[in-house]
Design an enzyme around this catalytic site. Structure first.
Site, PDB file in Angstrom:
ATOM      1  CB  SER A   1    -112.527 -76.147  29.001  1.00 36.39           C
ATOM      2  OG  SER A   1    -111.278 -76.733  29.206  1.00 36.39           O
TER       3      SER A   1
ATOM      4  NE  ARG B   1    -112.139 -86.028  36.757  1.00 37.02           N
ATOM      5  CZ  ARG B   1    -112.672 -85.096  35.986  1.00 37.02           C
ATOM      6  NH1 ARG B   1    -111.997 -84.654  34.933  1.00 37.02           N
ATOM      7  NH2 ARG B   1    -113.865 -84.598  36.243  1.00 37.02           N
TER       8      ARG B   1
ATOM      9  CG  ASP C   1    -109.309 -70.924  34.279  1.00 39.68           C
ATOM     10  OD1 ASP C   1    -108.397 -71.740  34.536  1.00 39.68           O
ATOM     11  OD2 ASP C   1    -110.037 -71.005  33.274  1.00 39.68           O
TER      12      ASP C   1
ATOM     13  CG  HIS D   1    -110.452 -74.732  33.737  1.00 37.05           C
ATOM     14  ND1 HIS D   1    -110.523 -73.744  32.775  1.00 37.05           N
ATOM     15  CD2 HIS D   1    -110.719 -75.904  33.087  1.00 37.05           C
ATOM     16  CE1 HIS D   1    -110.793 -74.288  31.599  1.00 37.05           C
ATOM     17  NE2 HIS D   1    -110.926 -75.598  31.761  1.00 37.05           N
ATOM     18  CG  ASP D   2    -113.997 -77.608  37.839  1.00 38.20           C
ATOM     19  OD1 ASP D   2    -113.753 -77.899  36.649  1.00 38.20           O
ATOM     20  OD2 ASP D   2    -113.957 -78.436  38.765  1.00 38.20           O
TER      21      ASP D   2
END
Length: 375
Positions: free
Chosen positions: A154, A224, A319, A352-353
């Protein structure tokens, strides 16, 4: 093959850099300090060093645990350690908290020696280029002239890319995971909404909340929660939570009813107590500003003409925040310059994680690449 072992207990280290640093914004820091951790041993030739660059909410604690905290595994503990894909039996691995961070390096919560008070809103903007410069200063301090590899996912992957442009002769390999050469308009929009959530919190006080002994928890919590949604995929949320109700039936109100709501609020609350609001603003702006092609009239291939490293570029099919198309743009720019590049597009459901997950194929390909780096 032996079962990978834990890195064990690790201890942060600190360095004060007294060389003035001119940031891209024009601001000059007379000195600053960085907190970092190291894993493994630097060999006699000093040729086995690997720099790990962290993502938005990451820090220097990449692997291992702290002696006084049982549940304190590093954020990439499944990737870095003895017998792991980035093998500390072979490599000397360095993790550093970036300038502007909130885990020990000089940042907004640090005391400004000119005023005797926290920098707060007066802390200058920092960029990926600035971080690379400070990391180079740390490498000089450690006596490392060249990295065997610079690795990151990232925002960390962006730093790895920038290393190959700013210090091409000091990087032999770059491992760039779930990254992009610039943010899309949609990504910039997500970042701005997150910043607005923080900046409009009544407890933010224009970034000087330290003086009021308070925290903009509500804004950080919302930022968040928004970010976490974008890091996951629809499939991963469906598999983990679906439409499950916490109490098994509707309550016909606005309190938490669905498990996904409970999860997001928990993540938001936890983050708000651990992360500095000003650091969050700085990190997201650094993401927005990153664009190596900007100095070359938008020509990414031209930007990479100076690169000398070999590359591994990894993307993930689920992602949507840093989609495979963004990674393929980097690959094309490298191939246009006849640079050695390996590219893998990994099928996952974690969004994305995925770069933080222990997906077998993903870890196998990183291991294979790292094992072929001569030291």
């Amino acid at each position: 093959m032996q079962e990978p072992k834990s890195m064990g207990v690790v201890t942060p280290q600190y360095v004060q850099i007294v060389k003035p640093l001119q940031l891209k914004s024009g601001y000059v820091l007379d000195s600053y300090h960085l907190v970092y951790e190291t894993y493994g041993q630097l060999n006699a030739a000093r040729s086995n060093a690997v720099l790990i660059c962290h993502a938005l909410s990451g820090n220097h604690h990449v692997a291992g645990i702290y002696a006084d905290k049982e549940k304190s595994s590093g954020w990439w503990d499944n990737m870095v350690g003895p017998g792991k894909p980035i093998d500390t039996d072979r490599f000397f691995v360095i993790g550093v908290n970036n300038l502007g961070g909130c885990h020990g390096s000089t940042g907004p919560a640090s005391i400004d020696t000119r005023t005797g008070k926290p920098y707060g809103a007066s802390f200058p903007m920092v960029t990926v280029e600035d971080w690379v410069e400070t990391q180079a200063q740390l490498a000089d301090h450690l006596g490392i002239e060249q990295f065997a590899a610079v690795v990151g996912g990232s925002l960390g992957g962006m730093q790895a890319l920038q290393w190959t442009l700013d210090y091409p002769e000091r990087v032999r390999h770059a491992v760039v995971v779930a990254a992009a050469a610039k943010l899309t308009a949609q990504n910039i929009a997500f970042n701005d909404v997150a910043r607005q959530a923080i900046m409009t919190d009544q407890e933010f006080y224009g970034g000087n909340f330290y003086a009021y002994d308070t925290l903009p928890r509500r804004g950080l919590r919302l930022a968040r929660m928004l970010g976490h949604i974008t890091y996951l995929s629809d499939d991963s949320m469906a598999a983990k939570f679906g439409r499950s109700l916490r109490k098994g039936e509707l309550s016909f109100g606005f309190d938490v009813e669905f498990e996904i709501e409970s999860y997001l609020r928990y993540q938001g609350d936890k983050f708000a107590d651990l992360f500095d609001a000003n650091t969050y603003l700085l990190m997201t702006k650094a993401l927005d500003y990153f664009n190596p092609a900007d100095s070359y009239n938008g020509d990414l291939s031209a930007a990479f003409r100076v690169a000398m490293a070999n590359f591994l570029i990894v993307s993930f099919t689920s992602d949507w925040r840093f989609s495979p198309e963004r990674s393929r743009e980097i690959v094309k720019a490298l191939l246009d310059n006849k640079i050695n590049v390996s590219y893998a597009e990994v099928t996952t459901t974690h969004g994305h994680d995925s770069f933080l997950m222990e997906a077998p194929y993903y870890h196998q390909l990183v291991r294979a690449y790292m094992d072929n780096i001569s030291i």
